[in-house]
Design a protein around this motif. Structure first.
Motif, PDB file in Angstrom:
ATOM      1  N   MET A 423       0.837  -1.206   0.000  1.00 44.41           N
ATOM      2  CA  MET A 423       0.000   0.000   0.000  1.00 44.41           C
ATOM      3  C   MET A 423       0.867   1.249   0.000  1.00 44.41           C
ATOM      4  O   MET A 423       1.978   1.251   0.521  1.00 44.41           O
ATOM      5  N   PHE A 424       0.334   2.302  -0.570  1.00 46.78           N
ATOM      6  CA  PHE A 424       0.867   3.653  -0.423  1.00 46.78           C
ATOM      7  C   PHE A 424      -0.270   4.537   0.070  1.00 46.78           C
ATOM      8  O   PHE A 424      -1.388   4.449  -0.451  1.00 46.78           O
ATOM      9  N   ILE A 425      -0.004   5.374   1.057  1.00 51.22           N
ATOM     10  CA  ILE A 425      -0.973   6.396   1.452  1.00 51.22           C
ATOM     11  C   ILE A 425      -0.776   7.541   0.460  1.00 51.22           C
ATOM     12  O   ILE A 425       0.113   8.379   0.619  1.00 51.22           O
ATOM     13  N   THR A 426      -1.588   7.534  -0.576  1.00 47.86           N
ATOM     14  CA  THR A 426      -1.369   8.443  -1.701  1.00 47.86           C
ATOM     15  C   THR A 426      -1.948   9.837  -1.477  1.00 47.86           C
ATOM     16  O   THR A 426      -1.610  10.758  -2.221  1.00 47.86           O
ATOM     17  N   GLU A 427      -2.826   9.980  -0.482  1.00 51.81           N
ATOM     18  CA  GLU A 427      -3.296  11.310  -0.059  1.00 51.81           C
ATOM     19  C   GLU A 427      -3.688  11.258   1.402  1.00 51.81           C
ATOM     20  O   GLU A 427      -4.341  10.313   1.859  1.00 51.81           O
ATOM     21  N   ASN A 428      -3.276  12.282   2.125  1.00 54.09           N
ATOM     22  CA  ASN A 428      -3.720  12.521   3.494  1.00 54.09           C
ATOM     23  C   ASN A 428      -3.411  13.973   3.793  1.00 54.09           C
ATOM     24  O   ASN A 428      -2.296  14.428   3.547  1.00 54.09           O
ATOM     25  N   GLY A 429      -4.394  14.715   4.265  1.00 49.39           N
ATOM     26  CA  GLY A 429      -4.129  16.125   4.499  1.00 49.39           C
ATOM     27  C   GLY A 429      -5.266  16.830   5.206  1.00 49.39           C
ATOM     28  O   GLY A 429      -6.354  16.279   5.386  1.00 49.39           O
ATOM     29  N   TYR A 430      -4.991  18.045   5.581  1.00 44.19           N
ATOM     30  CA  TYR A 430      -5.915  18.856   6.377  1.00 44.19           C
ATOM     31  C   TYR A 430      -6.338  20.083   5.578  1.00 44.19           C
ATOM     32  O   TYR A 430      -5.506  20.874   5.128  1.00 44.19           O
ATOM     33  N   GLY A 431      -7.647  20.240   5.400  1.00 40.91           N
ATOM     34  CA  GLY A 431      -8.174  21.388   4.681  1.00 40.91           C
ATOM     35  C   GLY A 431      -8.901  22.342   5.595  1.00 40.91           C
ATOM     36  O   GLY A 431      -9.413  21.947   6.650  1.00 40.91           O
ATOM     37  N   GLU A 432      -8.946  23.583   5.191  1.00 37.40           N
ATOM     38  CA  GLU A 432      -9.696  24.588   5.939  1.00 37.40           C
ATOM     39  C   GLU A 432     -10.225  25.639   4.986  1.00 37.40           C
ATOM     40  O   GLU A 432      -9.604  25.949   3.970  1.00 37.40           O
ATOM     41  N   VAL A 433     -11.396  26.140   5.314  1.00 33.89           N
ATOM     42  CA  VAL A 433     -11.975  27.234   4.538  1.00 33.89           C
ATOM     43  C   VAL A 433     -11.268  28.514   4.950  1.00 33.89           C
ATOM     44  O   VAL A 433     -11.225  28.861   6.133  1.00 33.89           O
ATOM     45  N   GLU A 434     -10.695  29.178   3.974  1.00 36.47           N
ATOM     46  CA  GLU A 434      -9.899  30.361   4.316  1.00 36.47           C
ATOM     47  C   GLU A 434     -10.792  31.510   4.763  1.00 36.47           C
ATOM     48  O   GLU A 434     -11.763  31.867   4.094  1.00 36.47           O
ATOM     49  N   ASP A 435     -10.451  32.072   5.889  1.00 39.43           N
ATOM     50  CA  ASP A 435     -11.146  33.241   6.427  1.00 39.43           C
ATOM     51  C   ASP A 435     -10.628  34.485   5.704  1.00 39.43           C
ATOM     52  O   ASP A 435      -9.426  34.760   5.720  1.00 39.43           O
TER      53      ASP A 435
END
Length: 531
Positions: A423-435
């Motif tokens: 396996m490869f963890i091909t995406e993992n990340g943190y998103g936020e709506v920009e203020d």
């Protein structure tokens, strides 16, 4: 943007001092919550990550390249879709995006600065074949990816290439409704052949299709992505059948994938020495309660979301839960296709994991409507809260809840179901709506992203220590980019992008990731030669 105006006023030395002070405070907080995963790595053997582990960043063509009509590129389905009023929340599109098409050298430099040894990107199908098989190969498109691949290799960064990441030539939709027609299998194989032949001497990791489960659900069940097909009860679509179209499209996606794999295995793999796999969106589903009904609902949720594609590709058949519930609405593989599936399979599973849900039974129990609750979704309602308590910390992105233990559980589930296929963890990340009122300090000091990444990497390390064959991890994303339905408002980047100037600014999370890689992969692989 306020950030652009403010950053122009900051002297470089002052900005550097601010960044360093932010780094020190955030590092102390982040590392105290990661069980000393990266701070106490005094030898290579103490790290759970093997010496050949790929630490990278990820993007996709439509989200970062821009240059949507430059140098012979044809229109993609997303080029057309985003120009229709009301389709994108903030009214933006990917015409320019991050302009990586012209600024790729700078972006490779950003990767080198972080110290990653791999970059996952996708090729724009419409940039290579503007009209699919019905037109000429675009040499200028091939030349662009040649330049990008060579620039990466000069810096010792391994290309990890996806053939299609949601965007396909609009010509295929116009001619025969793209994934609803078996004709696309030959188109995809033809396209893959061009890429393998042109780039396979240097590309050793190939992904056929990114998140086909998401493409099918959003494009053919609820209709919020192209080609906007769904039944009236599922969404605001002018045409489509949510009970049949998703399964027809999925069937053709699976067979297109296996056609490309068969081609690579028989014609290229022995000589080029690469590997080929598929990338799936992988949500972890927790049973809503300890009842047998909810436990079965969690398994159905996985079968109707993830195993829907992986079971045929790896095991040669659709999940039993899908066959029992869908009956004749689920297409069947011919004997020839079953043999083709079993013979070719994949070399690795790409896992895109961000969040987890509860799964609540709607098969044996009365259940309110919502995602997962229908027959076509397995009668397993997806919910984030139980008795007023969230499954994980809420973020400003409506679907993203922080549940780091979900990654370990997801990897363990795949390990057990598919005999520990790599396996490869091909995406993992943190998103936020920009203020829009954010200051420069707010934008750069992304402590929440640092905490997210450190906790999820700690969860991944636990799975690896328990024997999961995970060979790489890619942060989504290198840059803020065009986030599909959300447009430019949702930010996932290790680097902030000012869409007015296209200036890239390194965030705290990029510095943290650099340190983490240095601690866990102390011996960077030698620079790869360009053949």
């Amino acid at each position: 943007m306020e950030f652009a105006a403010e950053s122009c006023l900051l002297h470089k030395s002052v900005f550097f001092i601010i960044l360093m002070s932010l780094c020190l405070s955030a590092f102390m907080g982040a590392y105290s919550r990661t069980e000393n995963l990266s701070m106490n790595q005094n030898s290579e053997s103490s790290s759970p990550f093997p010496s050949n582990f790929l630490f990278g960043t990820a993007t996709s063509s439509y989200q970062v390249e821009g240059a949507f009509s430059s140098d012979g590129k044809g229109l993609s389905n997303w080029d057309v879709f985003t120009h229709k009023p009301g389709k994108i929340m903030d009214g933006t599109n990917g015409d320019i995006a991050d302009d990586e098409y012209h600024q790729y050298q700078e972006d490779v430099g950003l990767m080198e600065e972080i110290g990653v040894n791999s970059y996952r990107f996708s090729i724009s199908w419409a940039r290579i074949l503007p009209k699919g098989r019905f037109g000429k190969v675009n040499k200028q498109g091939l030349d662009y990816y040649d330049r990008l691949i060579n620039a990466l290799l000069r810096k010792g960064i391994e290309p990890f290439v996806t053939l299609t990441h949601f965007d396909i030539p609009q010509e295929l939709e116009d001619r025969y409704q793209s994934w609803l027609s078996p004709k696309i299998q030959e188109d995809f194989k033809y396209y893959a052949d061009i890429c393998f032949k042109k780039f396979g001497d240097r590309v050793k990791y190939w992904v056929t299709i990114n998140e086909p489960n998401v493409a099918v659900i959003r494009g053919y069940r609820i209709g919020i992505w192209p080609p906007s097909r769904c039944s009236a009860s599922f969404g605001n679509c002018s045409h489509g059948n949510s009970e049949k179209d998703p399964f027809v499209a999925a069937h053709n996606l699976i067979l297109s994938h296996v056609s490309a794999v068969q081609l690579y295995r028989t014609k290229y793999q022995k000589k080029q020495g690469g590997e080929i796999g598929i990338v799936m969106d992988a949500i972890w589903f927790e049973p809503f309660s300890n009842s047998l009904e909810d436990k079965l609902a969690a398994e159905r949720a996985q079968s109707f979301f993830l195993n829907w594609f992986l079971d045929p590709i790896i095991l040669g058949k659709y999940p039993s839960e899908m066959k029992e519930i869908l009956g004749q609405d689920l297409p069947e593989f011919s004997k020839y296709e079953v043999e083709k599936l079993k013979k070719n399979g994949i070399d690795f599973i790409g896992v895109n994991h961000y969040t987890s849900y509860y799964a609540k039974d709607c098969f044996f129990s009365e259940c309110e409507p919502g995602s997962g609750a229908s027959k076509t979704e397995g009668f397993a309602l997806y919910v984030h809260d139980k008795n007023g308590i969230s499954l994980g910390d809420k973020t400003t992105v409506d679907w993203l809840y922080v549940r780091p233990q979900g990654l370990e559980k997801m990897v363990t589930y795949l390990k057990e179901r598919y005999n520990n296929l790599p396996m490869f963890i091909t995406e993992n990340g943190y998103g936020e709506v920009e203020d829009p009122n954010s200051t420069t300090r707010d934008i750069v000091n992304d402590v929440q992203r640092v905490n997210y990444l450190s906790s999820y990497l700690n969860s991944l390390a636990k799975a690896i220590r328990k024997g999961a064959d995970v060979r790489g991890y890619f942060v989504w994303s290198l840059l803020d980019n065009f986030e599909w339905k959300y447009g430019e408002n949702v930010r996932f980047g290790l680097h902030h992008v000012d869409y007015g100037t296209l200036n890239r600014t390194r965030r705290l999370s990029a510095l943290w990731y650099k340190h983490f890689i240095a601690q866990n992969l102390p011996h960077k692989p030698p620079t790869l030669s360009i053949l």
